[in-house]
Write a protein that holds these residues in place. Structure first.
Motif, PDB file in Angstrom:
ATOM      1  N   LEU A 105       0.823  -1.205   0.000  1.00  0.00           N
ATOM      2  CA  LEU A 105       0.000   0.000   0.000  1.00  0.00           C
ATOM      3  C   LEU A 105       0.863   1.263   0.000  1.00  0.00           C
ATOM      4  O   LEU A 105       0.550   2.234  -0.690  1.00  0.00           O
ATOM      5  CB  LEU A 105      -0.950  -0.008   1.192  1.00  0.00           C
ATOM      6  CG  LEU A 105      -2.021  -1.098   1.156  1.00  0.00           C
ATOM      7  CD1 LEU A 105      -2.780  -1.145   2.470  1.00  0.00           C
ATOM      8  CD2 LEU A 105      -2.961  -0.886  -0.015  1.00  0.00           C
ATOM      9  N   ASP A 106       1.941   1.245   0.763  1.00  0.00           N
ATOM     10  CA  ASP A 106       2.860   2.391   0.767  1.00  0.00           C
ATOM     11  C   ASP A 106       3.509   2.588  -0.601  1.00  0.00           C
ATOM     12  O   ASP A 106       3.618   3.713  -1.091  1.00  0.00           O
ATOM     13  CB  ASP A 106       3.954   2.209   1.825  1.00  0.00           C
ATOM     14  CG  ASP A 106       3.602   2.855   3.136  1.00  0.00           C
ATOM     15  OD1 ASP A 106       2.745   3.760   3.149  1.00  0.00           O
ATOM     16  OD2 ASP A 106       4.192   2.456   4.148  1.00  0.00           O
ATOM     17  N   ALA A 107       3.939   1.501  -1.204  1.00  0.00           N
ATOM     18  CA  ALA A 107       4.587   1.598  -2.519  1.00  0.00           C
ATOM     19  C   ALA A 107       3.620   2.143  -3.564  1.00  0.00           C
ATOM     20  O   ALA A 107       3.979   3.018  -4.364  1.00  0.00           O
ATOM     21  CB  ALA A 107       5.110   0.225  -2.943  1.00  0.00           C
ATOM     22  N   ILE A 108       2.390   1.649  -3.555  1.00  0.00           N
ATOM     23  CA  ILE A 108       1.401   2.130  -4.512  1.00  0.00           C
ATOM     24  C   ILE A 108       1.109   3.610  -4.272  1.00  0.00           C
ATOM     25  O   ILE A 108       0.979   4.394  -5.209  1.00  0.00           O
ATOM     26  CB  ILE A 108       0.098   1.290  -4.429  1.00  0.00           C
ATOM     27  CG1 ILE A 108       0.361  -0.120  -4.935  1.00  0.00           C
ATOM     28  CG2 ILE A 108      -1.029   1.943  -5.200  1.00  0.00           C
ATOM     29  CD1 ILE A 108       0.838  -0.184  -6.375  1.00  0.00           C
ATOM     30  N   ARG A 166       3.134   5.841  -3.086  1.00  0.00           N
ATOM     31  CA  ARG A 166       4.270   6.637  -3.576  1.00  0.00           C
ATOM     32  C   ARG A 166       4.338   6.664  -5.094  1.00  0.00           C
ATOM     33  O   ARG A 166       4.663   7.687  -5.692  1.00  0.00           O
ATOM     34  CB  ARG A 166       5.581   6.106  -3.003  1.00  0.00           C
ATOM     35  CG  ARG A 166       5.823   6.611  -1.581  1.00  0.00           C
ATOM     36  CD  ARG A 166       7.163   6.175  -1.038  1.00  0.00           C
ATOM     37  NE  ARG A 166       6.908   4.923  -0.302  1.00  0.00           N
ATOM     38  CZ  ARG A 166       7.514   3.780  -0.538  1.00  0.00           C
ATOM     39  NH1 ARG A 166       8.432   3.689  -1.446  1.00  0.00           N
ATOM     40  NH2 ARG A 166       7.214   2.706   0.155  1.00  0.00           N
ATOM     41  N   LEU A 167       4.020   5.542  -5.731  1.00  0.00           N
ATOM     42  CA  LEU A 167       4.099   5.463  -7.192  1.00  0.00           C
ATOM     43  C   LEU A 167       2.916   6.130  -7.887  1.00  0.00           C
ATOM     44  O   LEU A 167       3.063   6.681  -8.977  1.00  0.00           O
ATOM     45  CB  LEU A 167       4.194   4.002  -7.636  1.00  0.00           C
ATOM     46  CG  LEU A 167       5.479   3.278  -7.250  1.00  0.00           C
ATOM     47  CD1 LEU A 167       5.362   1.797  -7.552  1.00  0.00           C
ATOM     48  CD2 LEU A 167       6.661   3.885  -7.980  1.00  0.00           C
ATOM     49  N   LEU A 168       1.739   6.043  -7.284  1.00  0.00           N
ATOM     50  CA  LEU A 168       0.523   6.616  -7.866  1.00  0.00           C
ATOM     51  C   LEU A 168      -0.153   7.524  -6.834  1.00  0.00           C
ATOM     52  O   LEU A 168      -1.215   7.197  -6.294  1.00  0.00           O
ATOM     53  CB  LEU A 168      -0.441   5.501  -8.289  1.00  0.00           C
ATOM     54  CG  LEU A 168       0.096   4.480  -9.275  1.00  0.00           C
ATOM     55  CD1 LEU A 168      -0.835   3.285  -9.389  1.00  0.00           C
ATOM     56  CD2 LEU A 168       0.309   5.125 -10.624  1.00  0.00           C
ATOM     57  N   PRO A 169       0.448   8.665  -6.535  1.00  0.00           N
ATOM     58  CA  PRO A 169      -0.065   9.513  -5.449  1.00  0.00           C
ATOM     59  C   PRO A 169      -1.489  10.030  -5.667  1.00  0.00           C
ATOM     60  O   PRO A 169      -2.188  10.318  -4.720  1.00  0.00           O
ATOM     61  CB  PRO A 169       0.933  10.668  -5.378  1.00  0.00           C
ATOM     62  CG  PRO A 169       1.635  10.666  -6.675  1.00  0.00           C
ATOM     63  CD  PRO A 169       1.601   9.262  -7.194  1.00  0.00           C
ATOM     64  N   GLY A 170      -1.936  10.135  -6.902  1.00  0.00           N
ATOM     65  CA  GLY A 170      -3.283  10.628  -7.149  1.00  0.00           C
ATOM     66  C   GLY A 170      -4.360   9.579  -7.012  1.00  0.00           C
ATOM     67  O   GLY A 170      -5.549   9.881  -7.073  1.00  0.00           O
ATOM     68  N   LEU A 171      -3.972   8.343  -6.807  1.00  0.00           N
ATOM     69  CA  LEU A 171      -4.939   7.244  -6.735  1.00  0.00           C
ATOM     70  C   LEU A 171      -5.774   7.301  -5.461  1.00  0.00           C
ATOM     71  O   LEU A 171      -6.975   7.071  -5.478  1.00  0.00           O
ATOM     72  CB  LEU A 171      -4.213   5.902  -6.840  1.00  0.00           C
ATOM     73  CG  LEU A 171      -5.055   4.661  -7.045  1.00  0.00           C
ATOM     74  CD1 LEU A 171      -5.816   4.753  -8.368  1.00  0.00           C
ATOM     75  CD2 LEU A 171      -4.169   3.430  -7.045  1.00  0.00           C
ATOM     76  N   LYS A 185      -6.885   9.403   3.371  1.00  0.00           N
ATOM     77  CA  LYS A 185      -7.430   8.047   3.252  1.00  0.00           C
ATOM     78  C   LYS A 185      -6.321   7.014   3.398  1.00  0.00           C
ATOM     79  O   LYS A 185      -6.488   5.990   4.050  1.00  0.00           O
ATOM     80  CB  LYS A 185      -8.134   7.858   1.910  1.00  0.00           C
ATOM     81  CG  LYS A 185      -9.346   8.709   1.768  1.00  0.00           C
ATOM     82  CD  LYS A 185     -10.548   7.850   1.673  1.00  0.00           C
ATOM     83  CE  LYS A 185     -11.732   8.753   1.393  1.00  0.00           C
ATOM     84  NZ  LYS A 185     -12.898   8.336   2.054  1.00  0.00           N
ATOM     85  N   HIS A 186      -5.164   7.292   2.779  1.00  0.00           N
ATOM     86  CA  HIS A 186      -4.024   6.385   2.887  1.00  0.00           C
ATOM     87  C   HIS A 186      -3.610   6.227   4.346  1.00  0.00           C
ATOM     88  O   HIS A 186      -3.398   5.111   4.827  1.00  0.00           O
ATOM     89  CB  HIS A 186      -2.867   6.927   2.042  1.00  0.00           C
ATOM     90  CG  HIS A 186      -1.615   6.151   2.178  1.00  0.00           C
ATOM     91  ND1 HIS A 186      -1.453   4.886   1.643  1.00  0.00           N
ATOM     92  CD2 HIS A 186      -0.444   6.440   2.797  1.00  0.00           C
ATOM     93  CE1 HIS A 186      -0.242   4.447   1.931  1.00  0.00           C
ATOM     94  NE2 HIS A 186       0.380   5.376   2.623  1.00  0.00           N
ATOM     95  N   MET A 187      -3.517   7.346   5.050  1.00  0.00           N
ATOM     96  CA  MET A 187      -3.121   7.289   6.463  1.00  0.00           C
ATOM     97  C   MET A 187      -4.149   6.532   7.293  1.00  0.00           C
ATOM     98  O   MET A 187      -3.791   5.748   8.170  1.00  0.00           O
ATOM     99  CB  MET A 187      -2.935   8.699   7.012  1.00  0.00           C
ATOM    100  CG  MET A 187      -1.705   9.391   6.465  1.00  0.00           C
ATOM    101  SD  MET A 187      -1.344  10.978   7.239  1.00  0.00           S
ATOM    102  CE  MET A 187      -2.709  11.963   6.682  1.00  0.00           C
ATOM    103  N   LYS A 188      -5.438   6.736   7.012  1.00  0.00           N
ATOM    104  CA  LYS A 188      -6.479   6.030   7.759  1.00  0.00           C
ATOM    105  C   LYS A 188      -6.427   4.526   7.506  1.00  0.00           C
ATOM    106  O   LYS A 188      -6.612   3.734   8.428  1.00  0.00           O
ATOM    107  CB  LYS A 188      -7.863   6.570   7.380  1.00  0.00           C
ATOM    108  CG  LYS A 188      -8.160   7.922   7.971  1.00  0.00           C
ATOM    109  CD  LYS A 188      -9.559   8.378   7.563  1.00  0.00           C
ATOM    110  CE  LYS A 188      -9.911   9.696   8.191  1.00  0.00           C
ATOM    111  NZ  LYS A 188     -11.282  10.124   7.846  1.00  0.00           N
ATOM    112  N   ILE A 189      -6.187   4.143   6.264  1.00  0.00           N
ATOM    113  CA  ILE A 189      -6.099   2.718   5.932  1.00  0.00           C
ATOM    114  C   ILE A 189      -4.931   2.074   6.674  1.00  0.00           C
ATOM    115  O   ILE A 189      -5.079   1.014   7.299  1.00  0.00           O
ATOM    116  CB  ILE A 189      -5.969   2.516   4.412  1.00  0.00           C
ATOM    117  CG1 ILE A 189      -7.275   2.884   3.713  1.00  0.00           C
ATOM    118  CG2 ILE A 189      -5.577   1.076   4.085  1.00  0.00           C
ATOM    119  CD1 ILE A 189      -7.151   3.000   2.210  1.00  0.00           C
TER     120      ILE A 189
END
Length: 79
Positions: free
Chosen positions: A39-42, A44-49, A54-58
């Protein structure tokens, strides 16, 4: 900004995402670190996704679930 709807993810990304979902759904605590790393890699690679909040909450939710499950396993073993 989100990725355009016409931009479909690669088949490999879809397979990897399904594997991460399976790890979380089965509550496979031993593989949670790999799921969080993906999830972290994705992110960083696709920040607009996914939005940053939301990323932090997940990730926070996964870390909390991992801790809770580990505590439950320890309590079950000590009985």
């Amino acid at each position: 900004p989100r990725t355009p709807a016409s931009a479909s993810p690669s088949p490999w990304l879809r397979v990897a995402s399904a594997r991460v979902y399976a790890i979380v759904r089965s509550r496979d605590v031993q593989r949670f670190e790999a799921a969080m790393g993906f999830l972290d890699a994705i992110y960083r690679l696709l920040p607009g996704l996914v939005a940053a909040i939301k990323h932090m909450k997940i990730l926070f939710g996964l870390k909390t679930l991992k801790t809770r499950l580990l505590l439950e396993y320890e309590n079950a073993e000590s009985l």
